[in-house]
Write a protein that holds these residues in place. Structure first.
Motif, PDB file in Angstrom:
ATOM      1  N   LEU A 209       0.833  -1.195   0.000  1.00  0.00           N
ATOM      2  CA  LEU A 209       0.000   0.000   0.000  1.00  0.00           C
ATOM      3  C   LEU A 209       0.874   1.254   0.000  1.00  0.00           C
ATOM      4  N   PHE A 210       1.915   1.251   0.847  1.00  0.00           N
ATOM      5  CA  PHE A 210       2.782   2.433   0.885  1.00  0.00           C
ATOM      6  C   PHE A 210       4.213   2.021   1.225  1.00  0.00           C
ATOM      7  N   SER A 211       5.149   2.935   0.948  1.00  0.00           N
ATOM      8  CA  SER A 211       6.559   2.669   1.198  1.00  0.00           C
ATOM      9  C   SER A 211       7.248   3.946   1.659  1.00  0.00           C
ATOM     10  N   PHE A 212       8.418   3.757   2.259  1.00  0.00           N
ATOM     11  CA  PHE A 212       9.247   4.895   2.661  1.00  0.00           C
ATOM     12  C   PHE A 212      10.713   4.531   2.523  1.00  0.00           C
ATOM     13  N   ALA A 213      11.461   5.415   1.875  1.00  0.00           N
ATOM     14  CA  ALA A 213      12.908   5.293   1.792  1.00  0.00           C
ATOM     15  C   ALA A 213      13.507   6.535   2.434  1.00  0.00           C
ATOM     16  N   MET A 257      14.125   2.611  -7.123  1.00  0.00           N
ATOM     17  CA  MET A 257      13.068   2.598  -8.131  1.00  0.00           C
ATOM     18  C   MET A 257      12.211   1.341  -8.036  1.00  0.00           C
ATOM     19  N   LYS A 258      12.807   0.225  -7.664  1.00  0.00           N
ATOM     20  CA  LYS A 258      12.042  -1.006  -7.471  1.00  0.00           C
ATOM     21  C   LYS A 258      11.073  -0.847  -6.304  1.00  0.00           C
ATOM     22  N   LEU A 259      11.552  -0.242  -5.215  1.00  0.00           N
ATOM     23  CA  LEU A 259      10.692   0.012  -4.051  1.00  0.00           C
ATOM     24  C   LEU A 259       9.475   0.832  -4.454  1.00  0.00           C
ATOM     25  N   PHE A 260       9.693   1.901  -5.203  1.00  0.00           N
ATOM     26  CA  PHE A 260       8.604   2.793  -5.591  1.00  0.00           C
ATOM     27  C   PHE A 260       7.637   2.108  -6.566  1.00  0.00           C
ATOM     28  N   GLN A 261       8.155   1.260  -7.427  1.00  0.00           N
ATOM     29  CA  GLN A 261       7.286   0.564  -8.382  1.00  0.00           C
ATOM     30  C   GLN A 261       6.404  -0.483  -7.704  1.00  0.00           C
ATOM     31  N   GLU A 262       6.771  -0.891  -6.508  1.00  0.00           N
ATOM     32  CA  GLU A 262       6.011  -1.925  -5.813  1.00  0.00           C
ATOM     33  C   GLU A 262       4.954  -1.347  -4.872  1.00  0.00           C
ATOM     34  N   SER A 263       4.790  -0.019  -4.869  1.00  0.00           N
ATOM     35  CA  SER A 263       3.910   0.620  -3.887  1.00  0.00           C
ATOM     36  C   SER A 263       2.864   1.515  -4.556  1.00  0.00           C
ATOM     37  N   ASP A 264       1.694   1.578  -3.956  1.00  0.00           N
ATOM     38  CA  ASP A 264       0.664   2.511  -4.415  1.00  0.00           C
ATOM     39  C   ASP A 264       1.008   3.941  -4.009  1.00  0.00           C
ATOM     40  N   PHE A 265       1.428   4.102  -2.740  1.00  0.00           N
ATOM     41  CA  PHE A 265       1.743   5.421  -2.213  1.00  0.00           C
ATOM     42  C   PHE A 265       3.189   5.445  -1.719  1.00  0.00           C
ATOM     43  N   CYS A 266       3.844   6.601  -1.878  1.00  0.00           N
ATOM     44  CA  CYS A 266       5.210   6.756  -1.401  1.00  0.00           C
ATOM     45  C   CYS A 266       5.277   7.947  -0.452  1.00  0.00           C
ATOM     46  N   LEU A 267       5.735   7.711   0.768  1.00  0.00           N
ATOM     47  CA  LEU A 267       5.784   8.743   1.789  1.00  0.00           C
ATOM     48  C   LEU A 267       6.949   9.692   1.521  1.00  0.00           C
ATOM     49  N   GLN A 268       6.654  10.992   1.507  1.00  0.00           N
ATOM     50  CA  GLN A 268       7.656  12.000   1.166  1.00  0.00           C
ATOM     51  C   GLN A 268       7.651  13.140   2.192  1.00  0.00           C
ATOM     52  N   PRO A 269       8.188  12.881   3.387  1.00  0.00           N
ATOM     53  CA  PRO A 269       8.339  13.971   4.351  1.00  0.00           C
ATOM     54  C   PRO A 269       9.439  14.926   3.890  1.00  0.00           C
ATOM     55  N   GLN A 270       9.606  16.016   4.610  1.00  0.00           N
ATOM     56  CA  GLN A 270      10.679  16.940   4.266  1.00  0.00           C
ATOM     57  C   GLN A 270      12.023  16.214   4.267  1.00  0.00           C
ATOM     58  N   MET A 283       7.315   9.604  -8.294  1.00  0.00           N
ATOM     59  CA  MET A 283       6.286   9.890  -9.294  1.00  0.00           C
ATOM     60  C   MET A 283       6.649   9.298 -10.645  1.00  0.00           C
ATOM     61  N   ILE A 284       7.931   9.313 -10.986  1.00  0.00           N
ATOM     62  CA  ILE A 284       8.366   8.685 -12.231  1.00  0.00           C
ATOM     63  C   ILE A 284       8.040   7.196 -12.207  1.00  0.00           C
ATOM     64  N   ALA A 285       8.049   6.600 -11.011  1.00  0.00           N
ATOM     65  CA  ALA A 285       7.726   5.180 -10.863  1.00  0.00           C
ATOM     66  C   ALA A 285       6.229   4.930 -10.819  1.00  0.00           C
ATOM     67  N   GLY A 286       5.426   5.974 -10.980  1.00  0.00           N
ATOM     68  CA  GLY A 286       3.983   5.807 -10.952  1.00  0.00           C
ATOM     69  C   GLY A 286       3.424   5.683  -9.553  1.00  0.00           C
ATOM     70  N   ILE A 340      -7.343   5.121  -6.183  1.00  0.00           N
ATOM     71  CA  ILE A 340      -5.905   4.947  -6.377  1.00  0.00           C
ATOM     72  C   ILE A 340      -5.568   4.899  -7.862  1.00  0.00           C
ATOM     73  N   GLN A 341      -6.376   4.181  -8.616  1.00  0.00           N
ATOM     74  CA  GLN A 341      -6.134   4.073 -10.056  1.00  0.00           C
ATOM     75  C   GLN A 341      -6.242   5.433 -10.735  1.00  0.00           C
ATOM     76  N   THR A 342      -7.238   6.226 -10.315  1.00  0.00           N
ATOM     77  CA  THR A 342      -7.424   7.555 -10.912  1.00  0.00           C
ATOM     78  C   THR A 342      -6.239   8.468 -10.605  1.00  0.00           C
ATOM     79  N   MET A 343      -5.796   8.465  -9.353  1.00  0.00           N
ATOM     80  CA  MET A 343      -4.644   9.297  -8.978  1.00  0.00           C
ATOM     81  C   MET A 343      -3.375   8.820  -9.678  1.00  0.00           C
ATOM     82  N   ARG A 344      -3.189   7.512  -9.750  1.00  0.00           N
ATOM     83  CA  ARG A 344      -1.989   7.002 -10.416  1.00  0.00           C
ATOM     84  C   ARG A 344      -1.980   7.389 -11.889  1.00  0.00           C
ATOM     85  N   GLU A 345      -3.129   7.361 -12.519  1.00  0.00           N
ATOM     86  CA  GLU A 345      -3.187   7.732 -13.937  1.00  0.00           C
ATOM     87  C   GLU A 345      -2.780   9.196 -14.127  1.00  0.00           C
TER      88      GLU A 345
END
Length: 436
Positions: A209-213, A257-270, A283-286, A340-345
């Motif tokens: 569902l989500f990821s964080f790096a 990039m693999k991490l981001f491609q495997e997730s619907d949402f990516c957490l982006q704090p400051q 975002m490039i990873a969708g 999720i599909q609409t936002m990803r598109e």
């Protein structure tokens, strides 16, 4: 485009070993500033269009794109805007640590003197000029002349204050600052590179569902990264890539990039400041970015992202995370698969305008980040010309000296500048060597 003395650009590349005290930057200057072709033995990414690009390389990439720009003219009399190809980010990076303020300011002052002597400058006093500084605005906004203060005073030099300044992070308080996307690893050379990649991230399976790096920021009292790490570790829906201060997989582009491609949402704090390159990599990873501060994207990249931020992202306030009023998992699980599909598109639709295409090639049907930037700059200068002709234009800082504005900023920006300096003074290695 001004033909600057080589000390302001090419000489910096010729002496690339001296650009950073932490790493040899020479490898990042090859391939027109894109860096070396990305090594990907596991096949995570396509075989073409991917490079190990440094996050602060946009000075060089933008210049090389401009050299190929179809509307570039040698006649300044008919030019809509004038580009000053000073590699401001590369120049200051070599002097950020250990140099006194005179050394840090010297190149910027020489540039201002050179510009003052040009007939093109006299036409509008620099209002029709722009420059790219491939770092964050705080690196160019030293508030005092104390050697212990961070950065140089490029953006407080009177000549430069009339120009439009493009950076990967702008100041929320200065009308001549404009943010442009961080360079990602993707630099398409033809339309099909974009089309194939868009289809790939549209169809890829995303088990999380989500990821964080990222790494915690315990030295920053306002940071919520600790809470984010704790929430991610306790959730079966989160994929976590922890980053430490030394070598880590966070610095391996294919892993990120693999991490981001495997997730619907990516957490982006400051990040180390308001923004971070990872927003664009995700975002490039969708992956749909989850943002926690308005200045991380919404007030920054107004030329490249839609005004309706909910169409492509999710916002959770830092305060809600800090106080525990909301959980990240709880917020994200409320979105339906259709949502999720609409936002990803929408994220996928935005990809062409968030990347810088390979400067050695041209796209036919897509406009990249460079194209959108130049289009917006031309409109800005054109609007100023109209206002000047109508007697309605008031120059930025009118009635105030550069030092008056600098003093005002000192009072206004204590938190922003303070946060940036604390991060640097706690032993952080130069971001030039970081990929996330």
């Amino acid at each position: 485009m001004h033909d600057l003395p080589p000390e302001f650009n090419q000489d910096l590349l010729d002496n690339c070993k001296n650009l950073s005290p932490w790493t040899n930057m020479c490898k990042y200057t090859v391939n027109a500033g894109l860096g070396p072709v990305l090594e990907d033995p596991e096949g995570t990414l396509p075989k073409t269009g991917w490079f190990s690009t440094n996050q602060f390389a946009v000075d060089v990439i933008f210049h090389n794109r401009m050299k190929q720009y179809e509307c570039l003219t040698n006649d300044s009399g008919i030019a809509a805007a004038l580009y000053v190809p000073f590699y401001a980010g590369l120049e200051i990076a070599r002097n950020l640590w250990g140099a006194n303020v005179s050394v840090r300011d010297s190149a910027s002052l020489r540039l201002a003197k050179w510009l003052r002597g040009r007939r093109e400058w006299a036409v509008m006093g620099g209002l029709d000029h722009f420059m790219v500084g491939g770092r964050v605005t705080w690196d160019f906004r030293r508030l005092t002349d104390d050697d212990h203060d961070w950065g140089n005073k490029l953006l407080y030099i009177p000549e430069v204050m009339n120009m439009s300044m493009l950076m990967v992070e702008k100041s929320p308080y200065h009308v001549n600052d404009f943010a442009i996307p961080y360079p990602t690893y993707f630099h398409p050379s033809q339309d099909s590179d974009i089309e194939h990649w868009q289809n790939r991230v549209r169809m890829v399976e995303r088990p999380y569902l989500f990821s964080f790096a990222g790494a915690p920021r315990p030295e920053l009292s306002t940071s919520i990264r600790g809470q984010i790490l704790d929430q991610c570790k306790s959730s079966k829906f989160c994929n976590l890539l922890e980053c430490d201060r030394g070598e880590s997989k966070c610095h391996v582009p294919t892993v990120v990039m693999k991490l981001f491609q495997e997730s619907d949402f990516c957490l982006q704090p400051q990040g180390d400041s308001y923004t971070r390159r990872s927003i664009f990599d995700s975002m490039i990873a969708g992956c749909i970015p989850v943002l926690f501060h308005n200045h991380s994207a919404y007030t920054q990249y107004v030329w490249h992202l839609p005004e309706n931020y909910s169409s492509y992202s999710v916002f959770i306030s830092e305060e809600d995370v800090r106080t525990g009023r909301l959980t990240i998992e709880g917020v994200l699980r409320k979105f339906s698969r259709s949502d999720i599909q609409t936002m990803r598109e929408e994220v996928i639709r935005l990809i062409p305008g968030l990347v810088y295409n390979d400067p050695r090639h041209k796209l036919k049907n897509f406009r990249d980040a460079f194209d959108l930037t130049v289009q917006a700059l031309v409109k800005r200068v054109t609007d100023m010309r109209i206002k000047i002709s109508e007697g309605k234009f008031v120059s930025f800082g009118a009635g105030n000296s550069a030092e008056d504005i600098r003093e005002s900023d000192l009072k206004l920006s204590q938190r922003e500048i303070g946060q940036w300096e604390v991060e640097k003074r706690n032993g952080e290695q130069d971001n030039l060597s970081k990929q996330v």
